[in-house]
Design a protein around this motif. Structure first.
Motif, mmCIF file in Angstrom:
data_model
loop_
_atom_site.group_PDB
_atom_site.id
_atom_site.type_symbol
_atom_site.label_atom_id
_atom_site.label_comp_id
_atom_site.label_asym_id
_atom_site.label_seq_id
_atom_site.Cartn_x
_atom_site.Cartn_y
_atom_site.Cartn_z
ATOM 1 N N ASP A 3 0.848 -1.183 0.000
ATOM 2 C CA ASP A 3 0.000 0.000 0.000
ATOM 3 C C ASP A 3 0.888 1.239 0.000
ATOM 4 O OD1 ASP A 3 -2.021 1.769 0.148
ATOM 5 O OD2 ASP A 3 -2.675 1.241 2.184
ATOM 6 N N LEU A 4 0.914 1.937 -1.137
ATOM 7 C CA LEU A 4 1.775 3.106 -1.234
ATOM 8 C C LEU A 4 1.115 4.304 -0.571
ATOM 9 C CD1 LEU A 4 3.073 2.627 -4.881
ATOM 10 C CD2 LEU A 4 3.963 1.723 -2.752
ATOM 11 N N SER A 5 1.856 5.408 -0.514
ATOM 12 C CA SER A 5 1.390 6.586 0.223
ATOM 13 C C SER A 5 0.181 7.221 -0.462
ATOM 14 C CB SER A 5 2.521 7.612 0.307
ATOM 15 O OG SER A 5 2.941 7.984 -0.994
ATOM 16 N N LYS A 6 -0.553 8.018 0.312
ATOM 17 C CA LYS A 6 -1.761 8.657 -0.194
ATOM 18 C C LYS A 6 -1.444 9.600 -1.345
ATOM 19 C CE LYS A 6 -4.793 7.228 2.938
ATOM 20 N NZ LYS A 6 -6.055 6.549 2.624
ATOM 21 N N ALA A 7 -2.363 9.659 -2.311
ATOM 22 C CA ALA A 7 -2.177 10.580 -3.434
ATOM 23 C C ALA A 7 -2.429 12.010 -2.970
ATOM 24 C CB ALA A 7 -3.136 10.228 -4.559
ATOM 25 N N SER A 8 -1.675 12.925 -3.508
ATOM 26 C CA SER A 8 -1.968 14.325 -3.234
ATOM 27 C C SER A 8 -3.259 14.693 -3.948
ATOM 28 C CB SER A 8 -0.825 15.204 -3.742
ATOM 29 O OG SER A 8 -0.656 15.068 -5.133
ATOM 30 N N GLN A 9 -3.993 15.673 -3.404
ATOM 31 C CA GLN A 9 -5.294 16.005 -3.956
ATOM 32 C C GLN A 9 -5.414 17.508 -4.123
ATOM 33 O OE1 GLN A 9 -8.367 14.292 -1.516
ATOM 34 N NE2 GLN A 9 -7.174 12.440 -1.190
ATOM 35 N N LYS A 10 -6.125 17.889 -5.152
ATOM 36 C CA LYS A 10 -6.445 19.297 -5.370
ATOM 37 C C LYS A 10 -7.881 19.338 -5.877
ATOM 38 C CE LYS A 10 -5.139 23.445 -7.920
ATOM 39 N NZ LYS A 10 -4.976 24.268 -6.731
ATOM 40 N N VAL B 53 4.522 2.112 -12.454
ATOM 41 C CA VAL B 53 5.071 2.278 -11.106
ATOM 42 C C VAL B 53 5.087 3.777 -10.823
ATOM 43 C CG1 VAL B 53 7.051 1.954 -9.594
ATOM 44 C CG2 VAL B 53 6.491 0.212 -11.324
ATOM 45 N N ARG B 54 4.412 4.197 -9.757
ATOM 46 C CA ARG B 54 4.269 5.609 -9.441
ATOM 47 C C ARG B 54 5.339 6.046 -8.450
ATOM 48 N NH1 ARG B 54 -0.514 3.107 -10.145
ATOM 49 N NH2 ARG B 54 -2.076 4.156 -11.445
ATOM 50 N N GLN B 55 5.755 7.290 -8.607
ATOM 51 C CA GLN B 55 6.679 7.872 -7.629
ATOM 52 C C GLN B 55 6.039 7.856 -6.244
ATOM 53 O OE1 GLN B 55 9.725 9.040 -8.394
ATOM 54 N NE2 GLN B 55 10.318 10.534 -6.859
ATOM 55 N N GLY C 223 0.288 17.764 -11.762
ATOM 56 C CA GLY C 223 1.198 17.381 -12.836
ATOM 57 C C GLY C 223 2.387 18.294 -12.993
ATOM 58 N N TRP C 224 2.482 19.356 -12.172
ATOM 59 C CA TRP C 224 3.555 20.331 -12.361
ATOM 60 C C TRP C 224 4.813 20.001 -11.564
ATOM 61 C CZ3 TRP C 224 -1.368 21.420 -10.629
ATOM 62 C CH2 TRP C 224 -1.533 21.594 -9.256
ATOM 63 N N THR C 225 4.760 18.913 -10.787
ATOM 64 C CA THR C 225 5.971 18.463 -10.104
ATOM 65 C C THR C 225 6.292 17.049 -10.585
ATOM 66 O OG1 THR C 225 4.904 17.361 -8.232
ATOM 67 C CG2 THR C 225 5.176 19.747 -8.078
ATOM 68 N N GLN C 226 7.393 16.522 -10.146
ATOM 69 C CA GLN C 226 7.757 15.149 -10.488
ATOM 70 C C GLN C 226 7.261 14.136 -9.447
ATOM 71 O OE1 GLN C 226 12.028 15.473 -10.797
ATOM 72 N NE2 GLN C 226 11.949 15.849 -13.015
ATOM 73 N N GLU C 227 6.653 14.634 -8.367
ATOM 74 C CA GLU C 227 6.333 13.769 -7.240
ATOM 75 C C GLU C 227 5.338 12.670 -7.589
ATOM 76 O OE1 GLU C 227 4.911 16.362 -4.245
ATOM 77 O OE2 GLU C 227 6.887 17.249 -3.809
ATOM 78 N N ASN C 228 4.441 12.942 -8.557
ATOM 79 C CA ASN C 228 3.408 11.968 -8.890
ATOM 80 C C ASN C 228 3.655 11.263 -10.215
ATOM 81 O OD1 ASN C 228 1.672 12.763 -6.583
ATOM 82 N ND2 ASN C 228 1.504 14.685 -7.718
ATOM 83 N N ASP C 229 4.803 11.505 -10.825
ATOM 84 C CA ASP C 229 5.081 10.936 -12.146
ATOM 85 C C ASP C 229 5.240 9.421 -12.085
ATOM 86 O OD1 ASP C 229 4.965 13.415 -13.226
ATOM 87 O OD2 ASP C 229 7.103 13.592 -13.684
#
Length: 794
Positions: A224-231, A460-462, A472-478
Motif C-alpha cells: 500500500d503506497l502513500s496517499k495521493a496528493s489532492q487538489k 510504477v508511481r513515484q 502534474g507540475w511536479t515530479q512527485e506523482n510521475d
C-alpha cells in the motif's frame, strides 16, 4: 354507397395497396442483403480453394490449405455477416461516426480524436513483425473482396444511414484492440467520480464508498503506497455511451487433470460485456494442415481471441489494474498555450482535428497534449469548458496518462503468438508482448499444464495510489517505470490443482507493487471455488453447470444483516419471513429476488438519494457490498440519502424502506417473477432509435441471475426503474474446453452469428444463451442441410 364515400373508400384502398406493395418490395429487396452461402465465389487473392461450411445454427467451419487463405476467408465471412458492425467499430475508434450519423455522435468523435486512436494504431502497426502484418493484410484482402464484389445489396444499416463502406485497412483491425482496452479500463472514470464527490463529501466518506473486501480469494502472494496528493478541481463525467464506456467482469477457471474425470485439464471462460445486438463475438472453426482453431473471433480481427488451437486452450478476464492516471496541469496565466512542468512552462502539443458531420458544417477543434498525455477537460461530459462563452480559459486541465497510448504496443503480436502456441512455455513467451489492457489469462495444454498469467503494462508511481487526480507540475506523482514482466502475477501448476479468476484480487499484501487500490468483490470467485470443490472429479458437464449457477452469496450475506431490521407492520414481518426462507437462488420463476431487489432499491435511495450530481453513480448493481458496509457502519448510514421518513434515525430509514416494499407485497407476489422483472434487451445502435422498427427487431428475453452470481446478469438499479431491474451486463460468450478431446469443447454466444436482422441467424442463439444449451465446434456436423460455399482463386 354514396358516390363520394365510394371514391374515398377506393382511394384509401389504393393507398393501402400501394403501401403494401411498396413494403413487400422493400422487404424482398432487403432480403437481397443476405449473403451468398452456397455455390462458389471467385476471390482474386486466394492461393488455393477454401471451403466455408455453415451448419443449421449458422456456425462456420473454414477449411483452408494455408493460414494466409484462412485469414482471407475469415475476413470475407466476417464481412458477409457483420460488415456494418465492423464499420461502426472502426468509425467509433477513429472518431468518424458523425460523418454518417450526424451531430448526435459529435461528442463521441471528439473524445476519440482526443485519445488519438487512429494515429496510435498506425504507429502500433509499424512496430509489428512482418508475419503479423501479413496476417492483417490477408484478412483485409478478404474483407475488401466482399466490399468490392458482393453480388447483393448491403445490410439495412448502410441504407438507413445512406452511405457505402470504405476499403478495409489493416490498421482498422487494430482499432478493435484500442476500443476493448478503453472498455476494460475504468480507472480514470473512477478518478473523475471521486473528484466530483469532493464537492459533497469528505475524503474519508468517499473512501467508504469503495469498501475493501478483506476476504478476497487471492491467487498469488500489495504494497500500500502513500496517499495521493489532492487538489479540488471540477471534473466532468465520462463522455461515452454505455456500449463504449468502461465495464467490468468476467469469469475464468482451469482445473488440472488430477481434478477431472478424464485426467486432462478443463478450462472455462465467460467474458462479460454490454449486451448488444449483434454481440461482439463470432463463432468459427478454422482447419488448416498444421492447426485447427475453434472459438470466439471478433468481426474486424483475423485471430481467434478466445478459444483453442488443437494444442492449448485459453481465456481472459479483466485484471482491474490501475493503468490510468489523471494529472492536473496548471495553465500559464499569461499564455494559455503553456502548462507548468518541473522545468518551467512548456508549450502544449496541439493539433487541429476536423470532424465531418452529416448534413452539418464540419467542425474543427484543437486537441492538446501535455507531457503526461491528452488533455481530456474539453471533452468530458458537463465540463465547464464546454459551456464557457468568450475566451475564458480554465486555470487547470486534466491530462490522461494511460499505458495503452504507447506507440510501441505489441498486443496484436501477442494475440498472434498465442494462436500458434503449443504448450505452456510457448504461451508464457507469447504473452510477454501483451501490453494493454492488462488481462488475467488462463491456459491449459494437452500435456496437462495449467497456467495463469496477468500480462500488461502497469505503471510504477513515484507516490500515490491512483485514486484521485494528482498535480502534474511536479515530479512527485510521475510514473517512474513499468512493473517488470517477471514480477507480474502468474502461477503454473499450483498445488491445489485449480486457478480461478473472476476479477477478484490477484495478489497478497506482500506483493511489492501497486496493481490496484480498489478490487471488485470476490463473491463470484468464492462461489466458483465452492462448486469446484464439491466433487473430487469434475466433468465437462459439471463445469457447464457452474457457468449457469445463479446462487448469490452477496444476497444471502446482506439478508443476514437486514434480518435485524425492525418491522413496522405485519406485512413487513411477512416480507422478512419469506426472505428468511429464500435459498439465494436468482432463478427465472422465483419471486424472492424481485422482493429483495425492491428492498435494495429503497435502501439505495436512503443511502445516496440526496447526492445531487452523483446519485446515479451509485444506482448500480454492485450496490450489495457497498450497502453491507454502510449497514455494518450505522454512523455513516443515511447521511447522504433521501429521508424516507422525517427522522434522522438510520434504523427508522431502514424500517421505512422495508415498509415501502411491504406496501406492494401483494403485487410483487402475484404479478412479478424475477425473470419478468429482470429481462434483457439487446441494444442495436441504429434500429433501437427508429420508432416501430426498433420494436419489431428487438431481441428481448427474461433472464435469471444477478450481479454477483457466476451466471452474471447485472440488474440496473437506476432511479425510475422501480418495477423493472433490466439485465444490462452479462456473459457475451461462454466456453468450456476439454483438453482430453478439444472437439468435445462447448460454446455459446449471446445473440446469433449474423448482424443482419433479416437473417435467421440474427437472434437464433437467444434461448440457448439464456438456458445454457451449448453447441460444439467440432466440424463433424455433415447434415445435408449444411450450406457449403467454395471460395476459388480467380
Amino acid at each position: 354507397m354514396p358516390r363520394k364515400l365510394k371514391i374515398l373508400f377506393l382511394s384509401l384502398a389504393g393507398i393501402f395497396l400501394c403501401l403494401f406493395l411498396f413494403m413487400t418490395g422493400m422487404f424482398f429487396w432487403m432480403r437481397g442483403s443476405l449473403p451468398q452461402l452456397t455455390g462458389s465465389i471467385q476471390i482474386e487473392s486466394l492461393q488455393k480453394k477454401v471451403e466455408v461450411i455453415r451448419d443449421t445454427d449458422g456456425l462456420v467451419t473454414i477449411k483452408a490449405q494455408n493460414t494466409s487463405d484462412a485469414y482471407k476467408a475469415l475476413g470475407f465471412v466476417h464481412a458477409q455477416d457483420r460488415l456494418w458492425q465492423m464499420d461502426f467499430m472502426r468509425r467509433a475508434g477513429s472518431g468518424r461516426l458523425s460523418e454518417v450519423v450526424g451531430e448526435a455522435t459529435l461528442n463521441i468523435d471528439k473524445f476519440m480524436r482526443t485519445l488519438g486512436f487512429q494515429k496510435l494504431v498506425e504507429s502500433n502497426y509499424e512496430m509489428l513483425p512482418p508475419k503479423v502484418q501479413k496476417a492483417f493484410e490477408a484478412y483485409s484482402a478478404g474483407v475488401n473482396e466482399y466490399i468490392s464484389n458482393h453480388a447483393s445489396t448491403l445490410s439495412p444499416e448502410f441504407h438507413l444511414l445512406n452511405y457505402q463502406p470504405e476499403e478495409w485497412r489493416p490498421t482498422d483491425s487494430l482499432l478493435w484492440g484500442r476500443l476493448m482496452g478503453l472498455q476494460l479500463s475504468d480507472n480514470f472514470n473512477r478518478e473523475l467520480l471521486r473528484q466530483r464527490l469532493l464537492q459533497h463529501l469528505p475524503t474519508e466518506d468517499i473512501d467508504d464508498l469503495w469498501p475493501q473486501d478483506n476476504n478476497d480469494p487471492t491467487i498469488i502472494p500489495q504494497l500500500d503506497l502513500s496517499k495521493a496528493s489532492q487538489k479540488e478541481i471540477f471534473a466532468g463525467g465520462h463522455p461515452l455511451p454505455w456500449t463504449l464506456a468502461p465495464k467490468d467482469a468476467s469469469n475464468a477457471w482451469v482445473v488440472s487433470g488430477d481434478k477431472t474425470a478424464t485426467g486432462k485439464p478443463i478450462l472455462a471462460n465467460d467474458p462479460h460485456l454490454a449486451l448488444d445486438a449483434p454481440g461482439p463475438w463470432y463463432l468459427v472453426r478454422i482447419e488448416t494442415p498444421d492447426y485447427t482453431w475453434a472459438g470466439a473471433s471478433s468481426p474486424g480481427v483475423p485471430f481467434i481471441i478466445l478459444g483453442h488451437n488443437s494444442h492449448i486452450a485459453w481465456g481472459f478476464t479483466t485484471t482491474h489494474s490501475d493503468t490510468q492516471d489523471l494529472f492536473i496541469e496548471q495553465v500559464n496565466p499569461d499564455n494559455p498555450n503553456q502548462y507548468l512542468t518541473p522545468e518551467g512552462y512548456k508549450d502544449f502539443k496541439e493539433k487541429i482535428e476536423t470532424i465531418l458531420v452529416k448534413d452539418q458544417p464540419s467542425q474543427a477543434f484543437p486537441v492538446r497534449k501535455s507531457r503526461h498525455g491528452p488533455i481530456l477537460t474539453p471533452v468530458l461530459s458537463n465540463s465547464p469548458i464546454l459551456n464557457n462563452s468568450g475566451n475564458k480559459t480554465d486555470e487547470h486541465l486534466l491530462a490522461l496518462a494511460w499505458t495503452a497510448l504507447r506507440e510501441d504496443d505489441l498486443t496484436a503480436q501477442a494475440l498472434y503468438d498465442i494462436n500458434f502456441a503449443t504448450d505452456a512455455k510457448d504461451f508464457a513467451q507469447a504473452v510477454k508482448n501483451f501490453h494493454s489492457p492488462q488481462q488475467t489469462l488462463v491456459m491449459a495444454d494437452r500435456q496437462g499444464n495449467i497456467q495463469l498469467m496477468a500480462p500488461g503494462r502497469v505503471p510504477v508511481r513515484q507516490q500515490g495510489d491512483g485514486r484521485y487526480p494528482v498535480s502534474g507540475w511536479t515530479q512527485e506523482n510521475d510514473w517512474i517505470g513499468i512493473v517488470p514482466f517477471k514480477d507480474l502475477p502468474q502461477s503454473l501448476n499450483p498445488r491445489d490443482q485449480k486457478l480461478v479468476t473472476a476479477n477478484n484480487k490477484l495478489i497478497g499484501d506482500d506483493y511489492p507493487y501497486l496493481i490496484a487500490k480498489d478490487w471488485p468483490n470476490s463473491y463470484r470467485a468464492k462461489r466458483i471455488h465452492q462448486l469446484l470443490d464439491k466433487k473430487a472429479k469434475l466433468s465437462v458437464d459439471d463445469n457447464l453447470a457452474i457457468q449457469m449457477d445463479t446462487l448469490s452469496i452477496a444476497a444471502l450475506e446482506m439478508l443476514d444483516i437486514l434480518s435485524d431490521t425492525p418491522a413496522a407492520d405485519l406485512k413487513s414481518e411477512a416480507i422478512k419471513q419469506k426472505l428468511s426462507r429464500w435459498d439465494g437462488q436468482l432463478t427465472l420463476d422465483a419471486t424472492e429476488p424481485a422482493i429483495f431487489y425492491h428492498w435494495i432499491y429503497w435502501l439505495n435511495q436512503a443511502a445516496f438519494g440526496n447526492l445531487p450530481t452523483d446519485a446515479s453513480s451509485f444506482q448500480t448493481p454492485n450496490i450489495l457490498r457497498l450497502q453491507r458496509r454502510l449497514v455494518e457502519s450505522p454512523n455513516s448510514w443515511c447521511v447522504y440519502g433521501e429521508k424516507l421518513v422525517n427522522e434522522d434515525n438510520c434504523v427508522a430509514q431502514m424500517t421505512e424502506s422495508l415498509r415501502r416494499v411491504a406496501s406492494n407485497y401483494t403485487q410483487l407476489e402475484k404479478d412479478n417473477t424475477w425473470g419478468e422483472l429482470h429481462s434483457t434487451t439487446f441494444q442495436h445502435q441504429i434500429f433501437d432509435r427508429i420508432p416501430i422498427l426498433g420494436e419489431l427487431l428487438k431481441l428481448k428475453i427474461a433472464t435469471p441471475g444477478g450481479h454477483d452470481t457466476v451466471n452474471r446478469a447485472s440488474p440496473s438499479m437506476k432511479s425510475g426503474n422501480l418495477w423493472r431491474f433490466p439485465n444490462v451486463h452479462g456473459p457475451s460468450y461462454r466456453a468450456v474446453y476439454d483438453l482430453d478431446n478439444l472437439d468435445n469443447s462447448r460454446f455459446l454466444i449471446a445473440t446469433g452469428q449474423s448482424g443482419n436482422p433479416l437473417s435467421k441467424f440474427y437472434g437464433n442463439f437467444l434461448l440457448r444463451w439464456r438456458d445454457g444449451n451449448y453447441v460444439k465446434l467440432d466440424g463433424k456436423n455433415t447434415s445435408g442441410q449444411n450450406q457449403r460455399l467454395m471460395l476459388n482463386n480467380k
